[in-house]
Each structure stands twice: as C-alpha cells, then as structure tokens.
Design a protein around this motif. Sequence first.
Motif, PDB file in Angstrom:
ATOM      1  N   LEU A   1       0.743  -0.991  -0.185  1.00  0.00           N
ATOM      2  CA  LEU A   1      -0.271  -0.188   0.095  1.00  0.00           C
ATOM      3  C   LEU A   1       0.900   1.664   0.143  1.00  0.00           C
ATOM      4  O   LEU A   1       1.061   2.052  -0.759  1.00  0.00           O
ATOM      5  CB  LEU A   1      -0.752   0.153   1.376  1.00  0.00           C
ATOM      6  N   SER A   2       2.203   1.268   0.736  1.00  0.00           N
ATOM      7  CA  SER A   2       2.887   2.260   0.642  1.00  0.00           C
ATOM      8  C   SER A   2       2.868   2.643  -0.797  1.00  0.00           C
ATOM      9  O   SER A   2       3.979   4.181  -0.783  1.00  0.00           O
ATOM     10  CB  SER A   2       3.791   1.852   2.042  1.00  0.00           C
ATOM     11  N   GLN A   3       3.764   1.435  -1.016  1.00  0.00           N
ATOM     12  CA  GLN A   3       4.331   1.800  -2.610  1.00  0.00           C
ATOM     13  C   GLN A   3       3.723   2.516  -3.837  1.00  0.00           C
ATOM     14  O   GLN A   3       3.660   2.993  -3.971  1.00  0.00           O
ATOM     15  CB  GLN A   3       4.673   0.492  -2.924  1.00  0.00           C
ATOM     16  N   GLU A   4       2.626   1.854  -3.876  1.00  0.00           N
ATOM     17  CA  GLU A   4       1.398   2.544  -3.969  1.00  0.00           C
ATOM     18  C   GLU A   4       1.533   4.017  -4.086  1.00  0.00           C
ATOM     19  O   GLU A   4       0.835   4.843  -4.980  1.00  0.00           O
ATOM     20  CB  GLU A   4       0.214   1.452  -3.601  1.00  0.00           C
ATOM     21  N   GLN A   5       0.490   4.442  -2.677  1.00  0.00           N
ATOM     22  CA  GLN A   5       1.052   5.934  -2.352  1.00  0.00           C
ATOM     23  C   GLN A   5       1.945   6.610  -2.744  1.00  0.00           C
ATOM     24  O   GLN A   5       1.659   7.580  -3.651  1.00  0.00           O
ATOM     25  CB  GLN A   5       0.691   5.762  -1.172  1.00  0.00           C
ATOM     26  N   TYR A   6       2.609   5.915  -2.841  1.00  0.00           N
ATOM     27  CA  TYR A   6       3.970   6.478  -3.181  1.00  0.00           C
ATOM     28  C   TYR A   6       4.532   7.411  -4.302  1.00  0.00           C
ATOM     29  O   TYR A   6       4.763   8.249  -5.383  1.00  0.00           O
ATOM     30  CB  TYR A   6       5.396   5.985  -2.496  1.00  0.00           C
ATOM     31  N   ARG A   7       3.903   6.237  -4.988  1.00  0.00           N
ATOM     32  CA  ARG A   7       3.872   5.965  -6.533  1.00  0.00           C
ATOM     33  C   ARG A   7       2.328   7.242  -7.780  1.00  0.00           C
ATOM     34  O   ARG A   7       3.224   7.716  -8.234  1.00  0.00           O
ATOM     35  CB  ARG A   7       3.906   4.298  -7.664  1.00  0.00           C
ATOM     36  N   GLU A   8       1.970   6.836  -6.542  1.00  0.00           N
ATOM     37  CA  GLU A   8       1.081   7.238  -6.508  1.00  0.00           C
ATOM     38  C   GLU A   8       0.971   9.430  -6.798  1.00  0.00           C
ATOM     39  O   GLU A   8       1.283  10.223  -7.801  1.00  0.00           O
ATOM     40  CB  GLU A   8      -1.033   7.473  -6.173  1.00  0.00           C
ATOM     41  N   LEU A   9       2.344   9.502  -5.468  1.00  0.00           N
ATOM     42  CA  LEU A   9       2.615  10.693  -5.031  1.00  0.00           C
ATOM     43  C   LEU A   9       3.201  11.200  -6.828  1.00  0.00           C
ATOM     44  O   LEU A   9       3.015  12.093  -7.085  1.00  0.00           O
ATOM     45  CB  LEU A   9       3.268  10.842  -4.015  1.00  0.00           C
ATOM     46  N   ILE A  10       4.863  10.611  -6.422  1.00  0.00           N
ATOM     47  CA  ILE A  10       5.535  10.203  -7.809  1.00  0.00           C
ATOM     48  C   ILE A  10       4.883  10.835  -9.283  1.00  0.00           C
ATOM     49  O   ILE A  10       5.159  12.001  -9.655  1.00  0.00           O
ATOM     50  CB  ILE A  10       6.084   9.476  -8.197  1.00  0.00           C
ATOM     51  N   SER A  11       3.568  10.258  -9.275  1.00  0.00           N
ATOM     52  CA  SER A  11       2.722  10.393 -10.590  1.00  0.00           C
ATOM     53  C   SER A  11       2.771  12.022 -10.869  1.00  0.00           C
ATOM     54  O   SER A  11       2.308  12.885 -11.195  1.00  0.00           O
ATOM     55  CB  SER A  11       1.832   9.429 -10.433  1.00  0.00           C
ATOM     56  N   LYS A  12       1.448  12.509  -9.457  1.00  0.00           N
ATOM     57  CA  LYS A  12       1.074  13.703  -9.326  1.00  0.00           C
ATOM     58  C   LYS A  12       1.685  14.963  -9.770  1.00  0.00           C
ATOM     59  O   LYS A  12       1.767  15.554 -10.050  1.00  0.00           O
ATOM     60  CB  LYS A  12       0.445  13.225  -8.135  1.00  0.00           C
ATOM     61  N   THR A  13       2.831  14.276  -8.367  1.00  0.00           N
ATOM     62  CA  THR A  13       3.639  15.143  -9.034  1.00  0.00           C
ATOM     63  C   THR A  13       4.875  16.068 -10.001  1.00  0.00           C
ATOM     64  O   THR A  13       5.152  16.481 -10.280  1.00  0.00           O
ATOM     65  CB  THR A  13       5.577  14.972  -7.719  1.00  0.00           C
ATOM     66  N   GLU A  14       4.883  14.300 -11.496  1.00  0.00           N
ATOM     67  CA  GLU A  14       5.875  14.530 -12.505  1.00  0.00           C
ATOM     68  C   GLU A  14       4.578  15.104 -13.591  1.00  0.00           C
ATOM     69  O   GLU A  14       4.764  15.965 -13.725  1.00  0.00           O
ATOM     70  CB  GLU A  14       6.452  12.772 -12.718  1.00  0.00           C
ATOM     71  N   GLU A  15       2.887  15.054 -12.742  1.00  0.00           N
ATOM     72  CA  GLU A  15       2.262  15.691 -13.857  1.00  0.00           C
ATOM     73  C   GLU A  15       2.254  17.263 -13.387  1.00  0.00           C
ATOM     74  O   GLU A  15       2.469  18.552 -14.851  1.00  0.00           O
ATOM     75  CB  GLU A  15       1.033  14.749 -13.970  1.00  0.00           C
ATOM     76  N   ILE A  16       2.374  17.753 -12.228  1.00  0.00           N
ATOM     77  CA  ILE A  16       2.724  19.056 -11.776  1.00  0.00           C
ATOM     78  C   ILE A  16       3.495  19.440 -12.503  1.00  0.00           C
ATOM     79  O   ILE A  16       4.148  20.781 -13.476  1.00  0.00           O
ATOM     80  CB  ILE A  16       2.672  19.079 -10.658  1.00  0.00           C
ATOM     81  N   GLY A  17       4.645  19.206 -12.211  1.00  0.00           N
ATOM     82  CA  GLY A  17       6.325  19.132 -12.711  1.00  0.00           C
ATOM     83  C   GLY A  17       6.336  19.581 -14.551  1.00  0.00           C
ATOM     84  O   GLY A  17       7.019  20.542 -14.911  1.00  0.00           O
ATOM     85  N   GLU A  18       5.093  18.977 -14.985  1.00  0.00           N
ATOM     86  CA  GLU A  18       5.666  19.157 -16.559  1.00  0.00           C
ATOM     87  C   GLU A  18       4.678  20.462 -16.951  1.00  0.00           C
ATOM     88  O   GLU A  18       5.236  20.811 -18.288  1.00  0.00           O
ATOM     89  CB  GLU A  18       4.800  17.620 -17.007  1.00  0.00           C
ATOM     90  N   HIS A  19       3.914  20.373 -16.009  1.00  0.00           N
ATOM     91  CA  HIS A  19       3.065  21.675 -16.810  1.00  0.00           C
ATOM     92  C   HIS A  19       3.077  22.904 -16.010  1.00  0.00           C
ATOM     93  O   HIS A  19       2.090  23.610 -16.085  1.00  0.00           O
ATOM     94  CB  HIS A  19       1.683  20.539 -16.383  1.00  0.00           C
TER      95      HIS A  19
ATOM     96  N   GLU B   1      13.179   2.822  -1.860  1.00  0.00           N
ATOM     97  CA  GLU B   1      13.900   3.760  -2.403  1.00  0.00           C
ATOM     98  C   GLU B   1      12.976   4.362  -3.860  1.00  0.00           C
ATOM     99  O   GLU B   1      13.053   5.569  -4.045  1.00  0.00           O
ATOM    100  CB  GLU B   1      14.133   2.621  -4.220  1.00  0.00           C
ATOM    101  N   ILE B   2      11.110   4.043  -3.738  1.00  0.00           N
ATOM    102  CA  ILE B   2      10.746   4.398  -4.143  1.00  0.00           C
ATOM    103  C   ILE B   2      10.627   5.535  -3.689  1.00  0.00           C
ATOM    104  O   ILE B   2      10.330   6.913  -4.219  1.00  0.00           O
ATOM    105  CB  ILE B   2       9.051   4.000  -4.132  1.00  0.00           C
ATOM    106  N   MET B   3      10.535   5.886  -2.335  1.00  0.00           N
ATOM    107  CA  MET B   3      10.639   6.868  -1.290  1.00  0.00           C
ATOM    108  C   MET B   3      11.535   7.763  -1.663  1.00  0.00           C
ATOM    109  O   MET B   3      11.083   9.113  -2.016  1.00  0.00           O
ATOM    110  CB  MET B   3      10.297   6.596  -0.131  1.00  0.00           C
ATOM    111  N   LYS B   4      12.548   7.383  -1.284  1.00  0.00           N
ATOM    112  CA  LYS B   4      13.796   8.053  -2.405  1.00  0.00           C
ATOM    113  C   LYS B   4      13.510   9.011  -3.475  1.00  0.00           C
ATOM    114  O   LYS B   4      13.837  10.682  -3.864  1.00  0.00           O
ATOM    115  CB  LYS B   4      14.501   7.818  -2.406  1.00  0.00           C
ATOM    116  N   ASN B   5      12.380   8.879  -4.742  1.00  0.00           N
ATOM    117  CA  ASN B   5      12.976   9.052  -5.734  1.00  0.00           C
ATOM    118  C   ASN B   5      11.473  10.662  -6.071  1.00  0.00           C
ATOM    119  O   ASN B   5      11.931  11.111  -6.731  1.00  0.00           O
ATOM    120  CB  ASN B   5      12.373   8.035  -6.521  1.00  0.00           C
ATOM    121  N   PHE B   6      10.684   9.748  -4.594  1.00  0.00           N
ATOM    122  CA  PHE B   6       9.677  10.784  -4.384  1.00  0.00           C
ATOM    123  C   PHE B   6      10.506  12.318  -4.076  1.00  0.00           C
ATOM    124  O   PHE B   6       9.914  12.632  -4.715  1.00  0.00           O
ATOM    125  CB  PHE B   6       7.873  10.015  -3.604  1.00  0.00           C
TER     126      PHE B   6
END
Length: 134
Positions: A10-28, A79-84
């Motif tokens: 669940l934690s991995q999924e939550q941080y992947r979602e945070l990464i996805s949303k953050t990338e979306e913001i960063g791109e736009h 690792e996912i948390m570090k990437n985020f």
Amino acid sequence: MTTFSELLLLSQEQYRELISKTEEIGEHVHLLEPETIRAYQKELSSLLDNAQVTDQQINNMAMNNLHGESVRLFHERSEIMKNFLELNRAVASKINDKQAVVRSEYLKVKNGRIGINGYQSSIKKPNRLINRSA
C-alpha cells in the motif's frame, strides 16, 4: 487486520501515486495558473497525509515483521520514497520559480499603476469661464 506486507505494498502504491501527480505538476507548472497550483498542492498534501498514516503503521509493525519477503518490500519502498523526495524537491523548485515570476509581474503591474496615478497634467484645467471681449 492488514498484514505488514500489505502495508508495504500500500505504501509503495501511495508513493507511486505521489510521484505520478508530482511529475504531472512538474511537466505543466509553467502553464498553470496560481489557483491551479494551489489545488495541486492541496491534492498532494492529502495524498502525502495518507502515505504518512501508512508509514506510521509500517514503523509500528517493522520491528516484529522485517524478515523474508518483507525485507525486499521494505527496501523497494525506501527506493520509491527516495525517488519521490528527489522529484518533489525538483518540482517544488519549479513552483517557487513560477511563483516568483508571477509575483514579479504583479509588482510591475502594481507599481506601474501607482506610477501612472502619480502623473498629473501640467495644463491647468480652467475652472472659470473665459469671457471674450470685443
């Protein structure tokens, strides 16, 4: 009750979602209006709050359950948390830059308006009628 491995997934999924949303913001971010940025920030804050609740549950269970498959999941999660965190820093920098530009533009407009209001015509407007004499 949720198992330790389920919490890690669940934690991995939550941080992947945070990464996805953050990338979306960063791109736009350069295209976004300040109100939209604030809405994204609220959404990210909510997602992060959920991840922190899961993290606390994981930390409470970690001492008794870190063995076998859990060790691998725990390291993957780290690792996912570090990437985020790295991505979040980069996007936060972009957002701060965008806010600085918007603030600068606002101050230019504000100061320009004040400057224009300060100018007075050097020609005095007549406040009485001029009589013509013949």
